[in-house]
Design a protein around this motif. Structure first.
Motif, PDB file in Angstrom:
ATOM      1  N   GLY A 105     -72.252 -32.820 -41.980  1.00  0.00           N
ATOM      2  CA  GLY A 105     -71.094 -33.699 -41.843  1.00  0.00           C
ATOM      3  C   GLY A 105     -69.798 -32.931 -41.840  1.00  0.00           C
ATOM      4  N   GLY A 106     -68.708 -33.614 -41.462  1.00  0.00           N
ATOM      5  CA  GLY A 106     -67.407 -32.954 -41.470  1.00  0.00           C
ATOM      6  C   GLY A 106     -67.136 -32.195 -40.188  1.00  0.00           C
ATOM      7  N   PHE A 107     -65.896 -31.758 -40.033  1.00  0.00           N
ATOM      8  CA  PHE A 107     -65.499 -31.080 -38.805  1.00  0.00           C
ATOM      9  C   PHE A 107     -66.295 -29.796 -38.622  1.00  0.00           C
ATOM     10  CE2 PHE A 107     -62.706 -30.435 -35.322  1.00  0.00           C
ATOM     11  CZ  PHE A 107     -62.533 -29.075 -35.211  1.00  0.00           C
ATOM     12  N   THR A 155     -62.913 -34.407 -26.555  1.00  0.00           N
ATOM     13  CA  THR A 155     -62.301 -35.721 -26.293  1.00  0.00           C
ATOM     14  C   THR A 155     -61.039 -35.900 -27.132  1.00  0.00           C
ATOM     15  OG1 THR A 155     -63.826 -36.720 -27.900  1.00  0.00           O
ATOM     16  CG2 THR A 155     -64.430 -36.862 -25.576  1.00  0.00           C
ATOM     17  N   SER A 156     -61.046 -35.370 -28.337  1.00  0.00           N
ATOM     18  CA  SER A 156     -59.880 -35.434 -29.210  1.00  0.00           C
ATOM     19  C   SER A 156     -58.707 -34.694 -28.573  1.00  0.00           C
ATOM     20  CB  SER A 156     -60.232 -34.769 -30.547  1.00  0.00           C
ATOM     21  OG  SER A 156     -59.423 -35.242 -31.577  1.00  0.00           O
ATOM     22  N   ASN A 157     -58.978 -33.510 -28.082  1.00  0.00           N
ATOM     23  CA  ASN A 157     -57.939 -32.738 -27.417  1.00  0.00           C
ATOM     24  C   ASN A 157     -57.412 -33.461 -26.197  1.00  0.00           C
ATOM     25  OD1 ASN A 157     -57.330 -30.443 -28.906  1.00  0.00           O
ATOM     26  ND2 ASN A 157     -59.043 -29.270 -28.102  1.00  0.00           N
ATOM     27  N   LYS A 158     -58.329 -34.039 -25.437  1.00  0.00           N
ATOM     28  CA  LYS A 158     -57.895 -34.705 -24.204  1.00  0.00           C
ATOM     29  C   LYS A 158     -56.963 -35.877 -24.515  1.00  0.00           C
ATOM     30  CE  LYS A 158     -58.904 -36.069 -19.679  1.00  0.00           C
ATOM     31  NZ  LYS A 158     -59.697 -35.859 -18.500  1.00  0.00           N
ATOM     32  N   LEU A 159     -57.276 -36.594 -25.571  1.00  0.00           N
ATOM     33  CA  LEU A 159     -56.429 -37.727 -25.959  1.00  0.00           C
ATOM     34  C   LEU A 159     -55.015 -37.279 -26.300  1.00  0.00           C
ATOM     35  CD1 LEU A 159     -58.786 -39.952 -28.112  1.00  0.00           C
ATOM     36  CD2 LEU A 159     -57.346 -40.734 -26.224  1.00  0.00           C
ATOM     37  N   GLY A 160     -54.872 -36.042 -26.712  1.00  0.00           N
ATOM     38  CA  GLY A 160     -53.547 -35.519 -27.015  1.00  0.00           C
ATOM     39  C   GLY A 160     -52.879 -34.878 -25.810  1.00  0.00           C
ATOM     40  N   VAL A 161     -53.667 -34.231 -24.977  1.00  0.00           N
ATOM     41  CA  VAL A 161     -53.109 -33.529 -23.813  1.00  0.00           C
ATOM     42  C   VAL A 161     -52.571 -34.505 -22.774  1.00  0.00           C
ATOM     43  CG1 VAL A 161     -53.779 -32.134 -21.822  1.00  0.00           C
ATOM     44  CG2 VAL A 161     -54.510 -31.460 -24.110  1.00  0.00           C
ATOM     45  N   VAL A 162     -53.314 -35.570 -22.524  1.00  0.00           N
ATOM     46  CA  VAL A 162     -52.907 -36.496 -21.446  1.00  0.00           C
ATOM     47  C   VAL A 162     -51.521 -37.111 -21.680  1.00  0.00           C
ATOM     48  CG1 VAL A 162     -53.489 -38.638 -20.264  1.00  0.00           C
ATOM     49  CG2 VAL A 162     -55.257 -36.921 -20.665  1.00  0.00           C
ATOM     50  N   PRO A 163     -51.236 -37.636 -22.868  1.00  0.00           N
ATOM     51  CA  PRO A 163     -49.881 -38.179 -23.070  1.00  0.00           C
ATOM     52  C   PRO A 163     -48.795 -37.133 -22.853  1.00  0.00           C
ATOM     53  CG  PRO A 163     -51.277 -38.725 -24.938  1.00  0.00           C
ATOM     54  CD  PRO A 163     -52.071 -37.825 -24.065  1.00  0.00           C
ATOM     55  N   THR A 171     -55.537 -45.918 -38.690  1.00  0.00           N
ATOM     56  CA  THR A 171     -56.953 -45.935 -39.072  1.00  0.00           C
ATOM     57  C   THR A 171     -57.826 -45.376 -37.966  1.00  0.00           C
ATOM     58  OG1 THR A 171     -56.416 -48.012 -40.154  1.00  0.00           O
ATOM     59  CG2 THR A 171     -58.729 -47.454 -40.005  1.00  0.00           C
ATOM     60  N   TRP A 172     -58.980 -44.902 -38.388  1.00  0.00           N
ATOM     61  CA  TRP A 172     -59.990 -44.404 -37.426  1.00  0.00           C
ATOM     62  C   TRP A 172     -59.491 -43.200 -36.624  1.00  0.00           C
ATOM     63  CZ3 TRP A 172     -63.494 -46.941 -39.595  1.00  0.00           C
ATOM     64  CH2 TRP A 172     -63.506 -48.339 -39.700  1.00  0.00           C
ATOM     65  N   ILE A 173     -58.743 -42.302 -37.262  1.00  0.00           N
ATOM     66  CA  ILE A 173     -58.186 -41.199 -36.501  1.00  0.00           C
ATOM     67  C   ILE A 173     -59.146 -39.996 -36.520  1.00  0.00           C
ATOM     68  CG2 ILE A 173     -56.154 -39.757 -36.130  1.00  0.00           C
ATOM     69  CD1 ILE A 173     -55.808 -42.904 -35.984  1.00  0.00           C
ATOM     70  N   THR A 174     -59.683 -39.666 -35.356  1.00  0.00           N
ATOM     71  CA  THR A 174     -60.605 -38.532 -35.228  1.00  0.00           C
ATOM     72  C   THR A 174     -59.852 -37.224 -35.401  1.00  0.00           C
ATOM     73  OG1 THR A 174     -61.888 -39.812 -33.639  1.00  0.00           O
ATOM     74  CG2 THR A 174     -62.294 -37.450 -33.703  1.00  0.00           C
ATOM     75  N   SER A 175     -60.435 -36.317 -36.115  1.00  0.00           N
ATOM     76  CA  SER A 175     -59.881 -34.990 -36.372  1.00  0.00           C
ATOM     77  C   SER A 175     -58.666 -35.004 -37.285  1.00  0.00           C
ATOM     78  CB  SER A 175     -59.510 -34.247 -35.076  1.00  0.00           C
ATOM     79  OG  SER A 175     -60.585 -34.226 -34.180  1.00  0.00           O
ATOM     80  N   VAL A 219     -64.719 -35.612 -38.023  1.00  0.00           N
ATOM     81  CA  VAL A 219     -64.097 -36.215 -39.193  1.00  0.00           C
ATOM     82  C   VAL A 219     -63.159 -37.338 -38.757  1.00  0.00           C
ATOM     83  CG1 VAL A 219     -62.226 -34.497 -39.232  1.00  0.00           C
ATOM     84  CG2 VAL A 219     -62.876 -35.667 -41.331  1.00  0.00           C
ATOM     85  N   THR A 220     -63.297 -38.473 -39.408  1.00  0.00           N
ATOM     86  CA  THR A 220     -62.490 -39.663 -39.075  1.00  0.00           C
ATOM     87  C   THR A 220     -61.824 -40.133 -40.350  1.00  0.00           C
ATOM     88  OG1 THR A 220     -64.225 -40.241 -37.479  1.00  0.00           O
ATOM     89  CG2 THR A 220     -62.598 -41.947 -38.001  1.00  0.00           C
TER      90      THR A 220
END
Lengths: 384, 261, 318
Positions: A38-40, A91-99, A157-161, A210-211
């Protein structure tokens, strides 16, 4: 002899070969342990960075590989195929890069993207709240202007990484009277004062990610952290999801493929009633249906990827469709895979039970599949 | 002083493919997915490491093979090599190590070199003699079967782990080097590397470009001839015996028959 | 009868076994003339003579030890020119192949490497080779020049065949390239322990059947130069480290030879070893699933079969 435009050129096979080699050699052998522990997964993060797979698709001018959305999808797909938890890095990185690409100023892009491309910083995306999941516009986290700064208060809430990411894209209400037009996006740094994190959620699957909740208490950030125009946050969020749904679709696709591969291998070996279980028609019919579903999902994900790359007008429909189909397929195929492995499939000795647990969330996050269907229906009803 | 490194690589059939002989008793390479020979990846890796340690080195990757062999070159370019040379000619079909080493040597001379690096053997022929042959043909020192290699001040040094002893070797450039699978893990190409490889130059050469007559190479020019090739029978259901007191000895007999003992 | 040059691989006068096997093969095609170089060369004569060498050409010079390969090629070439043999045979190890190849280029002859058998043929010696992970065997011969052939170990039996073995000095003048690669240091090899599990050519594994005692299996592994593997049952019971576990939740191996002792062969284990080229199992239980996989299986008590096997192997290795 030229190939038809419908088939991907050989370069994409090279991308896949590289991603698959790294995934099978380095990530696959550790997948069970990552899930158990478990965990990152810091070790897998390092592996992805070393192989240049942690944030595919960042433009070359920011130190990225400059590959298109299909190649990036393939990178996610191959990682998810052996370890879905590890693919959440991508996917976490992509969610940040796109904006940042959609709405960031040149300075903001120059400031953050190279660090991500180099693997020095991980990104997170903070939009959901306890009372604002599907109904995201109902969010309450506030950003109040104070001089040139903004002060953030609230809970996401529910924030990945969360806790590992160095930078978070955070959506907050800047104008409470303006409804969905009163939401803005900000870049928050993990080391800004006033941020803290909740305990990691104890999840069914994707345990190697990790969430957590993120608490903003009087969190003051400078004005240059506003991302895009004030009040245009919802637009940015929805525009982001159009692109990032391709990645989640790719993640679900990878999980499904991994489960299908495991099932095919197993039924060839397992013998009952004097023959390989693969010889029974009932089993063959299941496999055929599973494979058809996976390939349909693949075609949908790549079609969406192509539209993401071209910023097509129908990307909204395709992104939602790809994510919805691929995740439903992942859930169905992983469940069937457990069934095909029988008692053994139900144990941790074989990977399919983990794949089934991992698949479930892909039907839920990045917009539940119910929301995806609403998005798709709206697109369909609009054009005619 | 610029360091020109030439890496010799071979495109080989995948080990899991169906490998067999064609009618002319040459290796049937049709319909088999090929790849850059795994042992040659180590050679490319060491070349890249040597080049990265200085700012005046250039790595050229060279192969002799049919059209598909370009995939091997592309992989090496994706790993980071600067340019590639592909020698291709129908008359090369069926060449033995003598013919192949002649072609490689001429191509190396035409390209210009200070250091030639090769893998220790090919995964499909495993003769392992090409580097020695290159040294002989080029008239330069061979520093072969190295598990460690470094270059400095016009000298190449390395460690060779032989059967009986480990030796430290040293020779002046130009030289021919070969590296083993103990020399360090080869890097994976990155997506960036794959994109960059598309823009790197690949030079095509044929026998005319190298001043080699067709009679010197190929099946006809080979100095060895395969007279027959027979497939070993597939694995049949095995023998299971019960130990009656000599089970160990009988098993040893079986192992000896399989040349394990 | 024609003479055949046989290059001698020796350490300070002690001839290594593959060279003796080579003399057996050489006698099929001619009269063996051995070439022994370097320190202790003259001491090899007696043993070479016992196994068929009619003459033993020797030369010793510091160059053989101080420089890589080329001085030996010079010497072998000198022997070739003096003897004008019908063939040149060279034993392993790797250096032998390099010497053979460079000689072949110089004398403009074809070369065959890694032969596993040799016989006389109408048009010259015919060498048998193994191709494609031993799924094919080929027969080849040299069509140009004097056949130069390198032979793999264990390709022939060592046979006593007393012959004259007359020692003659070989005069060698070294080529300019002889001093190209200097050996600046040399350390004799110590045994480095067992090979790495996933890379080993032979793996000897044990499971529940050994009841905690791996000694018998380790002895077998050492006799074969093999790596040691363990089933999950053995590892879970704490009998062997997890790093040696073979199976679904352990390592995957695909060696030339896999010997499983006291392992039932459940699908869990099979997943980690079923692509091994040759599979052997020893187990008390005739119904054990592992026997479905084997090329050779022994139903019996591993504590009797394995030690007997180990002893037999060690005897044969001599």
């Amino acid at each position: 002899m030229t190939s038809t435009p419908y088939l991907l050129p050989p370069m994409y096979d090279e991308f896949r070969a590289v991603a698959r080699t790294v995934a099978e050699k380095e990530l696959g052998p550790r997948a069970a342990e990552v899930d158990e522990r478990g965990g990152f997964p810091h070790d897998n993060y390092a592996t992805l960075v070393a192989a240049g797979l942690h944030a595919p698709g960042i433009p070359e001018e920011y130190g990225g590989d400059g590959v298109d959305a299909i190649a990036a999808a393939i990178a996610v797909e191959e990682v998810a195929r052996v370890c879905a938890s590890s693919s959440t890095v991508q996917t976490s990185n992509k969610l940040g890069v796109v904006p940042l690409l959609l709405a960031g100023t040149a300075e903001q892009r120059q400031r953050y993207l190279p660090e991500v491309a180099a693997g020095e910083a991980l990104l997170a995306y903070a939009i959901s709240e306890r009372e604002a999941g599907s109904d995201v516009a109902a969010m309450r986290c506030r950003a109040v202007a104070d001089g040139d700064d903004w002060v953030l208060d609230g809970v996401k809430t529910w924030i990945t990484s969360a806790g590992v990411a160095r930078y978070l894209i955070v959506f907050a209400v800047t104008d409470p009277e303006a409804g969905s037009r009163g939401i803005s996006a900000f870049v928050v740094h993990a080391d800004d004062a006033g941020i803290s994190y909740g305990e990691p959620e104890r999840k069914m699957g994707l345990k190697g990610s990790v969430t957590r909740e993120v608490y903003f208490d009087d969190c003051r950030i400078p004005g240059d952290r506003l991302l895009g125009e004030r009040g245009k946050g919802m637009r940015l969020a929805l525009g982001t999801l159009d692109h990032t749904r391709v990645s989640v679709g790719a993640q679900a696709l990878g999980i499904a493929q991994g489960a299908l591969d495991a099932a095919v291998d197993y039924v060839r070996e397992r013998r009952q009633f004097g023959r390989a279980v693969a010889e029974f028609q009932g089993v063959q019919f299941m496999l055929a249906d599973m494979a058809t579903k996976v390939e349909s999902a693949r075609q949908m994900v790549y079609a969406a990827g192509a539209r993401s790359h071209a910023r097509s007008a129908d990307l909204t429909y395709f992104g939602a469709a790809a994510k919805c189909l691929a995740s439903d397929v992942a859930m169905a195929v992983t469940t069937d895979a457990v069934q095909l492995l029988g008692g053994y499939g139900y144990t941790k000795d074989f990977p399919v039970e983990r794949m089934m647990r991992d698949a479930k969330i892909t039907q839920i996050y990045e917009g539940t599949n119910q929301i995806q269907r609403i998005v798709m229906a709206r697109q369909l009803l609009r054009t005619r | 002083m610029a360091l020109r490194i030439v890496v010799c690589v071979k495109y080989v059939p995948g080990a899991t493919g169906d490998r067999r002989f064609a009618d002319d008793l040459t290796v049937d390479r049709d319909d088999v997915d090929g790849l850059l020979s795994e042992l040659d990846e180590y050679a490319v890796e060491q070349a890249l490491q040597i080049a990265e340690a200085r700012d005046d080195a250039e790595v050229t990757v060279l192969t002799v093979g049919p059209e598909d062999a370009e995939d091997a070159l592309r992989k090496a370019l994706s790993m980071g090599a600067d340019k590639a040379v592909h020698v291709e000619d129908d008359d090369l079909h069926g060449s033995d190590v003598m013919g192949t080493s002649l072609v490689l040597a001429k191509a190396i001379e035409k390209t210009g070199y200070d250091l030639v690096i090769a893998g220790m053997a090919s995964t499909d022929g495993a003769a392992g003699v090409v580097p020695a042959l290159l040294a002989e043909r080029l008239g330069v020192p061979q520093v072969t079967l190295l598990s460690e290699v470094s270059v400095g001040d016009g000298v190449v040094r390395g460690r060779r782990d032989g059967d009986a002893a480990t030796e430290q070797l040293e020779a002046s450039l130009p030289a021919v080097v070969s590296v083993t699978d103990q020399s360090g893990e080869a890097r994976y190409p990155s997506f960036m590397g794959i994109m960059a490889a598309k823009k790197k130059p690949v030079e095509s050469l044929d026998l005319d470009d190298l001043d080699i007559e067709a009679e010197e190479v190929g099946l006809e020019g080979a100095w060895t001839k395969v007279d027959e090739a027979a497939e070993r029978p597939a694995r049949t259901a095995g023998t299971v015996v019960t130990d009656e007191g000599a089970g160990g000895k009988e098993l040893a007999e079986f192992l000896a028959g399989q040349k394990f003992v | 009868m024609a003479e055949v040059l046989v290059y001698v691989d020796h350490v300070d006068g002690a001839v290594r076994k593959p060279t003796l096997e080579l003399l057996t093969l050489a006698r099929r095609i001619g009269e063996p003339v051995a070439v022994a170089l370097g320190a202790g060369a003259a001491d090899t004569a007696a043993e070479l003579a016992e196994h068929g060498a009619t003459r033993v050409l020797t030369a010793d010079a510091p160059e053989f030890a101080d420089y890589l390969v080329v001085p030996k090629v010079d010497a072998l070439q000198a022997a070739y020119e003096a003897v004008q043999p019908a063939a040149v045979l060279v034993p392993p190890p790797a250096e032998g192949k390099e010497i053979a190849a460079r000689l072949a280029v110089r004398i403009k002859s074809g070369i065959i490497t890694d032969a596993v058998d040799l016989e006389a043929g109408e048009e010259g010696p015919v060498a048998t080779q193994s191709a494609f992970a031993a799924s094919y065997t080929t027969k080849s011969r040299i069509t140009q020049g004097t056949p130069v052939i390198t032979v793999k170990p264990n390709s022939a039996a060592v046979e006593a065949a007393p012959a004259a073995g007359a020692v003659e000095a070989l005069s060698v003048s070294f080529s300019p390239g002889a001093t190209g690669t200097k050996v600046t240091a040399r350390t004799p090899r110590e045994s480095s322990g067992r090979p790495e599990l996933t890379e080993a050519a032979i793996v000897v594994s044990a499971g529940r059947g050994v009841n905690g005692d791996f000694a018998v299996v380790e002895a077998l592994a050492d006799s074969l130069g093999a790596a040691v593997g363990a089933s999950r049952a053995a590892v879970d019971a704490g009998w062997y480290p997890h790093a040696h576990q073979v199976g679904q939740t352990g390592k995957s191996v695909s060696p030339q030879l896999y010997i499983a002792s006291g392992i039932s062969g459940a699908i869990q284990h099979r997943a980690g070893m079923q692509t091994s080229k040759t599979i052997v199992a020893i187990n008390k239980d005739a119904e054990a699933p592992i026997f479905d996989l084997v090329d050779y299986g022994v139903v019996g008590d591993l504590f009797e079969v394995v030690p007997q096997l180990t002893e037999e192997i060690n005897t044969r290795k001599g």
